[in-house]
Enzyme design. Structure first.
Site, PDB file in Angstrom:
ATOM      1  NE  ARG A 178      -2.370  -1.491   3.513  1.00 23.77           N
ATOM      2  CZ  ARG A 178      -1.993  -0.778   4.560  1.00 23.77           C
ATOM      3  NH1 ARG A 178      -2.145   0.528   4.550  1.00 23.77           N
ATOM      4  NH2 ARG A 178      -1.450  -1.354   5.616  1.00 23.77           N
ATOM      5  CE  LYS A 318      -5.807  -3.237   5.482  1.00 22.50           C
ATOM      6  NZ  LYS A 318      -6.479  -3.801   6.683  1.00 22.50           N
ATOM      7  CG  HIS A 337      -7.235  -3.252  11.200  1.00 22.51           C
ATOM      8  ND1 HIS A 337      -6.039  -2.596  10.998  1.00 22.51           N
ATOM      9  CD2 HIS A 337      -7.196  -4.319  10.359  1.00 22.51           C
ATOM     10  CE1 HIS A 337      -5.333  -3.227  10.091  1.00 22.51           C
ATOM     11  NE2 HIS A 337      -6.008  -4.286   9.708  1.00 22.51           N
ATOM     12  CB  SER A 355      -0.568  -5.241   7.698  1.00 23.40           C
ATOM     13  OG  SER A 355      -1.767  -4.812   7.123  1.00 23.40           O
ATOM     14  CE  LYS A 359      -5.597  -7.636  11.227  1.00 27.20           C
ATOM     15  NZ  LYS A 359      -4.216  -7.241  10.895  1.00 27.20           N
ATOM     16  CB  THR A 360      -4.395 -13.932   8.842  1.00 26.00           C
ATOM     17  OG1 THR A 360      -4.882 -12.720   8.272  1.00 26.00           O
ATOM     18  CG2 THR A 360      -4.837 -15.099   7.979  1.00 26.00           C
ATOM     19  CG  ASP A 374      -7.603  -7.405   7.930  1.00 31.07           C
ATOM     20  OD1 ASP A 374      -6.738  -7.277   8.812  1.00 31.07           O
ATOM     21  OD2 ASP A 374      -7.734  -6.591   7.001  1.00 31.07           O
ATOM     22  NE  ARG A 439      -0.589  -8.757   2.241  1.00 34.57           N
ATOM     23  CZ  ARG A 439      -1.059  -8.400   3.429  1.00 34.57           C
ATOM     24  NH1 ARG A 439      -2.077  -9.044   3.965  1.00 34.57           N
ATOM     25  NH2 ARG A 439      -0.509  -7.387   4.081  1.00 34.57           N
TER      26      ARG A 439
END
Length: 603
Positions: A178, A318, A337, A355, A359-360, A374, A439
């Site tokens: 990003r 996002k 988030h 990120s 979390k994942t 997410d 990703r």
């Protein structure tokens, strides 16, 4: 062979020549010999045969109790209104009409085109001459299936391949992360008093005129193409609060991430929000506010987003999350988030984090049901996933460590910027030659224990995650209410390489209202705790399966003086970051504000 052409052929020996089975051709009427083992196909040409290969698909099950913009219409009228809606989305604001749109791939000449050309009224319609682009048709590839999108990507997009797992491997171009410094929000009467502007704010402003310049540039680029991909989808699994979104893009893989059902699309109607993804085309650097060839622009009044100069799929993800941050609080709903899962007893856990904080990985626990990895909403109804899938970092992914994510990488999954063997197409997840920010985007139903629909009751455990590359914070700690609010507002983590464009080494960052640590398999009332210096966090003396010596971060440093210096350095960063919030008052008096401030690090 008889003189009249009737045939009776047999080999001399019973077993056939060289021991092979006998071949017999029986005589047929009109003296014609042919194989009668199967019924002849009902086609006179190759094109007809190909047309028989694909049967028409259409929704068959209506959505109970739902009446949308296209409900109760004939198929022909529904298709017409759908094309009119797409034409309106693609309309230039300096012309009175939208483009002529045709449904279908221009490469398939045999298909009968369906097209529409609709009037578009705007506040600014100067008289201009007809351009070449106004004379052409824009072919629309609408909500294609994964198989169709694979075909489009492999045929037309350099760098797209099928990996050995069946996933589509592709590249996002020069941008592999990003670009937050190139993301702008229109500051106008709508957002002036509703958004956070100025010091400490992540919102970089732009004016309405500049947005319209970039919008026109994106729309003109998309209309100049032979075909565009149009993807209609929904945000939020809570049916009371879901948002209809339309994405218009030039690349097939940008439409592969989220796939609503045909029944949902039948009643889609007009979108609530539209993204114009012209990422292959740069913005004009001479345009006001532009600082590079990339610009990601959000206009909340128009409910539109424009992407120029970056093909990284995370910008769409996002960007839509930013929209939910704006829309959901207006409905008294908290946008989060966070990852989210639920135990067999209905105990929901939230995992807040930026990120790269885990979390994942943590939410995808095979002992619990996955609600999402997410982005979520927390309303009076409970929690709900905003997305239809997962966008997981897959650098160093291993089947032994994360089997559910590994097994989710199959047909229908997008692998972004990974490296694979040129012959076997086997992916090397340790390879970083393209980027560290590789990703995998896959539908959430690819996780075996995903909870469908992705909703749950109110959370019982709140876990704030941080990637502390400085090595001075404990791996697990229990927070008081005031500490939870302080660290949630602070949003500390260390940005790791690759997540954002230009990040090569770990950097401390603070993202308000996001983040960090008390784990759900630690029983708070049963464990013994001790407080650590400076930050005052309560850490357990033991956690099952974890060596006790690493629960105290000081024990992992051989140089205790260096540890203390780093601890104080990080505490100073916390203090400096929180200065922007000091003057904000919560409630009728300053009592809660004072409690939150006191929960920060103490020198």
């Amino acid at each position: 062979m008889a003189a009249n052409g009737n045939v009776e052929m047999k080999y001399a020996n019973k077993g056939g020549r060289n021991g092979l089975a006998k071949i017999q051709t029986q005589k047929r009427q009109n003296g014609i010999c042919h194989d009668d083992s199967a019924t002849p196909v009902k086609a006179q040409t190759i094109d007809e045969l190909h047309s028989l290969q694909k049967k028409k698909s259409a929704p068959t099950t209506p959505i109970k109790g739902f009446q949308g913009g296209f409900a109760n219409l004939s198929e022909e009228e529904r298709q017409k209104q759908q094309l009119q809606s797409i034409s309106a989305s693609l309309a230039s604001l300096t012309r009175e009409t939208g483009p002529k749109v045709v449904k279908g791939d221009p490469a398939r000449k045999s298909e009968t085109p369906k097209f529409s050309h609709v009037s578009h009224h705007s506040h600014f319609t100067p008289t201009i001459s007809v351009s070449d682009s106004a004379l052409k048709f824009t072919h629309v590839l609408y909500n294609l299936s994964p198989a169709e999108l694979y075909e489009q990507a492999i045929k037309n997009e350099k760098g797209s391949f099928i990996a050995s797992s069946g996933a589509l491997a592709t590249l996002s171009g020069a941008k592999t992360g990003r670009s937050p410094k190139d993301k702008r929000v229109v500051r106008d009467e709508t957002t002036e008093d509703e958004l956070w502007w100025g010091k400490g704010s992540p919102n970089i402003e732009m004016d309405e005129h500049t947005f319209m310049v970039n919008r026109e540039r994106a729309v003109d680029y998309l209309n100049s193409l032979d075909k565009v991909f149009v993807n209609d989808q929904f945000l939020n699994w809570d049916p009371e609060h879901r948002i209809k979104v339309r994405i218009v893009s030039a690349r097939a893989y940008h439409s592969l991430c989220i796939r609503p059902t045909p029944e949902e699309l039948e009643n889609f109607g007009t979108p609530d929000f539209t993204i114009y993804n012209a990422g292959q085309f740069p913005c004009n650097r001479y345009t006001h506010y532009m600082t590079s060839s990339t610009s990601v622009d959000l206009n909340l009044a128009r409910r539109e987003m424009v992407i120029l100069g970056t093909q990284y799929a995370g910008e769409m993800k996002k960007g839509l999350f930013s929209v939910m941050h704006y829309l959901m609080p207006k409905r008294q709903i908290l946008s989060l988030h966070s990852g989210c899962n639920v135990g067999k007893d209905g105990d929901v856990a939230l995992f807040f984090g930026l990120s790269g904080t885990g979390k994942t990985t943590l939410s995808t626990d095979h002992n619990r049901y996955l609600i999402g990895d997410d982005e979520h909403c927390w309303s009076d109804n409970g929690v709900s996933n905003i997305e239809g899938g997962c966008y997981a970092k897959c650098i160093d992914l291993a089947k032994e460590k994360e089997p559910d994510i590994w097994n989710a990488i199959k047909f229908g999954t997008v692998l972004e910027n990974v490296v694979f063997d040129e012959h076997t197409r086997e992916v090397d997840y340790t390879e970083k030659s393209v980027t560290e920010n590789t990703r995998a985007a896959y539908p959430i139903e690819y996780i075996p224990n995903a909870k469908i629909p992705c909703v749950g009751p109110h959370p019982k455990n709140v876990i704030l995650l941080a990637c502390d590359a400085f090595g001075v914070l404990p791996p697990v700690s229990k927070l008081s209410l005031a500490q939870t609010m302080y660290h949630f507002i602070s949003g500390y983590t260390a940005l790791v390489a690759g997540t954002e464009d230009g990040i090569k080494e770990p950097q401390a960052t603070f993202s308000a209202c996001l983040l960090w640590g008390s784990i759900y398999n630690v029983a708070p009332n049963q464990a013994n705790y001790r407080s650590i210096e400076v930050f005052g966090l309560e850490i357990p003396t033991e956690v099952e399966g974890v060596p006790s010596e690493i629960l105290e971060p000081k024990n992992t440093w051989t140089n205790k003086k260096a540890y203390k210096e780093m601890l104080l350095k990080l505490a100073g960063l916390f203090k400096k970051n929180f200065e922007v919030f000091v003057n904000h008052k919560i409630g009728k008096d300053d009592k809660l504000t004072e409690e939150i401030l006191a929960a920060g690090p103490i020198f």
